[in-house]
Enzyme design. Structure first.
Site, PDB file in Angstrom:
ATOM      1  N   ALA A 115       0.684  -1.191   0.360  1.00 32.71           N
ATOM      2  CA  ALA A 115      -0.436  -0.004  -0.109  1.00 32.71           C
ATOM      3  C   ALA A 115       0.521   1.079   0.095  1.00 32.71           C
ATOM      4  CB  ALA A 115      -0.938  -0.290   1.140  1.00 32.71           C
ATOM      5  N   TYR A 242       2.531   3.066  24.777  1.00 35.52           N
ATOM      6  CA  TYR A 242       2.004   3.942  23.214  1.00 35.52           C
ATOM      7  C   TYR A 242       1.657   5.517  22.954  1.00 35.52           C
ATOM      8  CZ  TYR A 242      -1.112   2.420  19.646  1.00 35.52           C
ATOM      9  OH  TYR A 242      -2.389   2.308  18.701  1.00 35.52           O
TER      10      TYR A 242
END
Length: 403
Positions: A115, A242
């Site tokens: 992609a 995160y």
């Protein structure tokens, strides 16, 4: 015929093979979980592009878009075909999704490739022009990749999972070779050198913006075009690795990209760009993040069946994108599908369990049976109704357009 018995051999959370029949059944179950479409059958089906359509939230976006919004269009993913080993789980999930779309009379094409490349962007653009009337209504971007090669420079960037500023120590959940759970502590060193820039180059908004720019350059964006990138914020318990780490820097870049694209699309095609913040789930990407497995298991222990699965969240997203429900965004322009996870009461309960969790008491605090089933189902195993002692056809072809 290349039927064989497929066993569930694994290294930690990574399985060596995938089970075609299990993957097919899971896709069918997701499709059946989507409510009936709410649209005028006389309306022309919207054209959508889902980038990252074979796994996790991207798969849920594809199935919900087909079953709920009746989309036609293209799904893009990067999967390995069957060879010495089985195909990847995403290979079999894509074949199953294509079969259900065809049965529903929906014209949806799946492309397998990189992609990040301009070559695939050209292939998608050509298909949109020749097969789907030359105008795209929706683009859903859901790509999680370890590396990206910039098509303009040829430079390959690699993403890393590291905290920023100082080392990060956290509890984490592991299972030994016999499946016995253990709580251990792991330490991850801080980002060094250009780790942040590398991760942003892979997981930030650059490729998303390139997709929109490429399609616009081919005059393929419909008036009122909407695009959304799928994201995650998560709990304060995992924020250091995160949201406040290298991946968090990439997510911040993604959100800034959404704001920039939104301003540009509003001027050009009366369009909209958004990020969708989804809730926690067991995915192939999330299980690689230190502490996430423990957090999700504890979250399930607190919420039980009140956890909202990805297919339900993405159905809500499609309802908002298509106008069935009002578009509900926060003060930063993000669609929030994670509010069920981040309420103070839920986070307080999870935090209390996190702080007291040990190897001895973890079975009472977390839903480990659910978690291990979820991990195995990522690869088509532990699916009710599947006979894993029976041979199964593994040479499943990539779906081709039917017309």
């Amino acid at each position: 015929m290349t039927e064989r018995i497929v066993s569930s051999r694994s290294r930690g959370f990574l399985f060596l093979d995938s089970h075609p029949a299990g993957c097919t059944r899971l896709v069918d179950d997701m499709w059946q979980a989507v409510p009936e479409p709410v649209q005028d059958s006389a309306d022309e089906a919207p054209v959508a592009l889902v980038i990252g359509s074979s796994a996790g939230y991207g798969l849920a976006a594809t199935i919900a878009g087909l079953a709920r919004a009746g989309i036609r269009g293209i799904g893009v993913s990067f999967e390995k075909a069957p060879a010495r080993r089985t195909g990847t789980a995403g290979w079999y999930r894509t074949a199953a999704t294509a079969e259900l779309a065809a049965k529903a009379g929906l014209d949806f094409v799946f492309l397998n490739g990189d992609a990040f490349s301009d070559a695939l962007k050209d292939d998608v653009s050509d298909l949109l022009d020749k097969r789907f009337g030359g105008k795209l209504d929706y683009l859903v971007y859901s790509v999680a990749a370890p590396r990206r090669t910039d098509p303009e420079t040829g430079v390959t960037y690699a993403s890393v999972l590291k905290p920023i500023g100082e080392a990060y120590r956290t509890k984490t959940l592991v299972f030994d070779g016999e499946g016995v759970p253990e709580i251990t502590t792991v330490e991850t060193g801080p980002a060094e050198g250009d780790d942040i820039q590398q991760t942003v180059a892979v997981m930030g908004g650059r490729d998303w913006a390139r997709w929109v720019g490429h399609l616009a350059g081919r005059d393929l964006l419909a008036q009122g075009f909407k695009t959304v990138a799928l994201s995650y914020i998560g709990s304060p318990l995992t924020a250091a690795i995160y949201r406040q780490g290298t991946i968090g820097a990439a997510k911040a870049h993604l959100e800034q990209t959404a704001r920039d694209l939104n301003d540009w699309l509003a001027r050009e095609v009366d369009g909209r760009a958004l990020t969708s913040v989804n809730g926690a789930a067991v995915t192939q990407s999330s299980t690689a993040i230190p502490g996430i497995a423990l957090y999700v298991g504890l979250l399930r222990g607190v919420l039980e069946d009140a956890m909202v699965p990805p297919i339900d969240q993405l159905t809500q997203l499609w309802d908002q994108l298509t106008g069935i429900a009002a578009l509900d965004v926060d003060d930063k322009g993000r669609v929030r599908l994670d509010t069920w996870e981040l309420t103070p009461a839920v986070q307080e309960a999870v935090t209390e369990r996190w702080q007291t969790a040990t190897t001895e008491n973890i079975p009472a605090l977390a839903d480990l049976d659910w978690f291990t089933v979820q991990v195995r189902q990522l690869y088509g195993f532990a699916v009710p109704g599947i006979d894993y002692a029976a041979p199964v056809e593994t040479e499943v072809p990539w779906p081709r357009p039917t017309v």
